[in-house]
Each structure stands twice: as structure tokens, then as C-alpha cells.
Write an enzyme that holds these catalytic residues in place. Structure first.
Site, PDB file in Angstrom:
ATOM      1  N   ASP A 135       0.842  -1.190   0.000  1.00  0.00           N
ATOM      2  CA  ASP A 135       0.000   0.000   0.000  1.00  0.00           C
ATOM      3  C   ASP A 135       0.878   1.242   0.000  1.00  0.00           C
ATOM      4  O   ASP A 135       2.108   1.162   0.065  1.00  0.00           O
ATOM      5  CB  ASP A 135      -0.999  -0.006   1.158  1.00  0.00           C
ATOM      6  CG  ASP A 135      -0.331   0.058   2.524  1.00  0.00           C
ATOM      7  OD1 ASP A 135       0.879   0.369   2.593  1.00  0.00           O
ATOM      8  OD2 ASP A 135      -1.016  -0.197   3.541  1.00  0.00           O
ATOM      9  N   ASN A 154      -4.475  12.426   0.538  1.00  0.00           N
ATOM     10  CA  ASN A 154      -5.855  12.847   0.305  1.00  0.00           C
ATOM     11  C   ASN A 154      -6.209  14.095   1.105  1.00  0.00           C
ATOM     12  O   ASN A 154      -6.884  14.998   0.601  1.00  0.00           O
ATOM     13  CB  ASN A 154      -6.815  11.706   0.661  1.00  0.00           C
ATOM     14  CG  ASN A 154      -6.876  10.637  -0.419  1.00  0.00           C
ATOM     15  OD1 ASN A 154      -6.729  10.929  -1.601  1.00  0.00           O
ATOM     16  ND2 ASN A 154      -7.089   9.399  -0.015  1.00  0.00           N
ATOM     17  N   ASP A 204      -6.370   9.978  -6.390  1.00  0.00           N
ATOM     18  CA  ASP A 204      -6.753   9.099  -7.502  1.00  0.00           C
ATOM     19  C   ASP A 204      -5.660   9.046  -8.560  1.00  0.00           C
ATOM     20  O   ASP A 204      -5.373   7.984  -9.129  1.00  0.00           O
ATOM     21  CB  ASP A 204      -8.059   9.587  -8.139  1.00  0.00           C
ATOM     22  CG  ASP A 204      -9.277   9.310  -7.276  1.00  0.00           C
ATOM     23  OD1 ASP A 204      -9.140   8.571  -6.274  1.00  0.00           O
ATOM     24  OD2 ASP A 204     -10.366   9.839  -7.594  1.00  0.00           O
ATOM     25  N   ASP A 256      -6.087   1.889  -1.003  1.00  0.00           N
ATOM     26  CA  ASP A 256      -4.751   2.063  -1.597  1.00  0.00           C
ATOM     27  C   ASP A 256      -3.939   0.780  -1.511  1.00  0.00           C
ATOM     28  O   ASP A 256      -2.714   0.814  -1.616  1.00  0.00           O
ATOM     29  CB  ASP A 256      -4.006   3.205  -0.899  1.00  0.00           C
ATOM     30  CG  ASP A 256      -3.674   2.885   0.553  1.00  0.00           C
ATOM     31  OD1 ASP A 256      -4.548   2.322   1.247  1.00  0.00           O
ATOM     32  OD2 ASP A 256      -2.560   3.194   1.011  1.00  0.00           O
TER      33      ASP A 256
END
Length: 304
Positions: A176, A184, A193, A219
Site C-alpha cells: 500500500d 488525500n 486518484d 490504496d
């Protein structure tokens, strides 16, 4: 009930072409094919053999399907594709594969002294393309276009079965993004994204043809590497990690985004794929706890 001329007209009016093919692969007769949207005049094939018309591999495939129908004496249904490269001497033909459903039935009489079949070919290209699109939608993550969780688990089940039968090794890597929440929160979900999409691009570019990359959720990503044990997988992971840093740096993250991961493989004692994923997941969190490969602070977003 019908005259010979009327029967000939009826056969000629069939929308799909119907071929009479002998056991040796001779085109003994062709009827129908009146739907000119999908078919060309095939009358020139009569008297020729599959070997005359098609390249060896495709001609052999047709011969095997004819044999299956003759052996079973039941309706034999197959789907197959034909490309311009399958046909001998075809220039300027379609570059895309045309898909057909073949309905093949053994005849109760011989033709030209041989057993023969009736082969009705229906153009199903539009249906096949739609089915392919629907299957892709059901197997792909819409954001990254990597495989989704369901497809991943299905592939792992297949690899687990292969291991149990033939001891073929398969390595599994879960990773991840370090501090993805900060990305974010600080830069917005749109930038998050874009980071996920950039990582997907690295997976597609760096992994080998048999390997599979999937977005497991959020993620978290999973890489499945068939015919590969953990030691062999290390170089692939190192190359992938470096590519991710480079690719994400190119979209604005100074020094690139780093990942944390856990590596495992299928073992003899595994009763399910969940055990393999659980081992890799545990190693992922052990790595995070140890602080290895974690960003000390989020790098600033470069202005472009």
C-alpha cells in the site's frame, strides 16, 4: 411438397452460411449466407479443402472439430475466431478477428464417398465484443483498470490448485501507499486518484506477462507472480518500487511516493488462499511497524 427449384431457393435464402464438410476437410457444398451484412459469397470454396483455404494450425483445428461431431453424432457447438491472418492469400481483409458460433451435425449419409457434417456458421462478433466488455467491467477496477478483488481471488484459487497438483510456486506481494491519508487530506482526493492510477501504470509497465496486478481495496494492491518463489520475486518488487517512485514523481510528488509491502508464497500446508494473503498482509504491517521504507514527512507537491 416443394420443387427442386423451390428447395434451392429456400437453401439460398438461409441468412447464415451452411457448409457441407467431409471428414478429410473438403468443402463439398455451401448453402445460404444471404445476410450480406456479415457474409461474402463463399461459392468459390466448393471443391477446395480446409488446407487449401486456411493456414495449417487453423485448418487442423477445424478438422478436429469435424472429427468430434462425426464421433458423437450429436449436435456439436463451438465458438471460434477467424482473422485475416488465418486465411491463405487474403490481402486487404479485416484486421480484427471475426467471431462465429459453429453448429456442427454429422450427416447420416456419405458425401463424395466420405462421412460428412453440416456446419452452420453464425457471425456473433457483436455479441462476443459485448460479452468481452461486460466481462472486463466485472473483473476490472474502474479507477485503475487493474483486476479487482473478485478476479484476484479467482486467480489465486487457480494457482493454489496448480500448486497442490504440480508444486508450481506462486509468490504473492501485498503493498500500500505510505501515508495515503495525508495525500488525500493535504492535496485532495483527485490527486490521490492520480497517484493510484500512476501506480497502476507502473504495475502494467514493470510486471511480466504471466503476473497479475489487482487493486485489493483503497490504496492496497496485490501482485501475483506465477512460477516464482519469494526469492525470485524480490528483484521484481524492487524494480516495481523504483518505477512507482519515478512515475509518481513525474505527476508532481517530489521524490516520488513510496510503498510498504509484504511478500509470501503458496505453501504445502495452505488450505486456502486466505492463508497466503494473511501471511503477506501480516508482513506488510510488520514492515510498517518497523518503520522501514516509510516517508518521514510528506514531500511537497511541486508546482507545474
Amino acid at each position: 411438397m416443394f420443387s427442386e427449384d423451390q428447395l434451392a431457393d429456400i437453401l439460398a435464402a438461409l441468412p447464415d452460411p451452411a457448409f457441407i464438410l467431409t471428414r478429410s476437410g473438403c468443402y463439398a457444398a455451401i448453402f445460404g449466407g444471404s445476410d450480406l451484412r456479415y457474409y461474402h459469397d463463399g461459392s468459390g470454396l466448393v471443391g477446395k479443402s480446409l488446407q487449401d483455404v486456411l493456414h495449417a494450425e487453423k485448418a487442423m483445428w477445424f478438422a478436429k472439430e469435424i472429427e468430434k461431431a462425426l464421433s458423437s453424432h450429436q449436435l456439436h457447438i463451438v465458438e471460434y475466431g477467424l482473422a485475416g491472418s488465418d486465411v491463405k492469400g487474403l490481402e486487404g481483409g479485416p484486421s480484427n478477428v471475426i467471431w462465429f458460433e459453429g453448429r456442427v451435425q454429422a450427416l447420416n449419409f456419405q458425401v463424395r464417398g466420405e462421412d460428412a457434417v453440416l456446419w452452420v456458421a453464425s457471425n456473433i462478433t457483436e455479441r462476443h465484443e459485448l460479452e468481452t466488455q461486460l466481462r472486463s467491467l466485472s473483473e476490472r477496477d474502474p479507477l485503475t483498470n487493474l483486476f479487482n478483488r473478485r478476479k484476484l481471488l479467482a486467480m489465486l484459487e487457480d494457482q493454489h490448485e496448480l500448486f497442490n497438483r504440480y508444486k508450481i510456486p506462486t509468490a504473492v506481494f501485498i503493498f500500500d501507499i505510505n501515508d495515503f491519508k495525508k495525500i488525500n487530506d493535504q492535496f485532495g482526493h483527485l490527486m490521490g486518484d492520480q497517484a493510484l492510477q500512476a501506480i497502476a501504470q507502473s504495475c502494467i509497465a514493470e510486471l511480466r506477462a504471466p503476473d497479475m496486478a489487482a487493486r485489493f481495496g483503497g490504496d492496497e494492491f496485490v501482485i501475483v507472480m506465477p512460477h516464482t518463489d519469494q526469492n525470485q520475486a524480490l528483484s521484481i518488487i524492487e524494480r516495481l518500487s523504483a518505477s512507482i517512485e519515478k512515475t509518481t514523481a513525474a505527476i508532481g510528488f517530489a521524490n516520488g511516493i513510496r510503498i510498504s509491502g509484504g511478500l509470501s508464497e503458496i505453501f504445502s500446508g495452505d488450505t486456502s488462499v486466505d492463508e497466503v494473503l494473511h501471511r503477506a498482509d501480516e508482513k506488510l504491517y510488520q514492515e510498517k511497524e518497523a518503520g522501514r521504507r516509510r516517508m518521514s514527512e510528506l514531500p511537497p507537491l511541486e508546482k507545474t
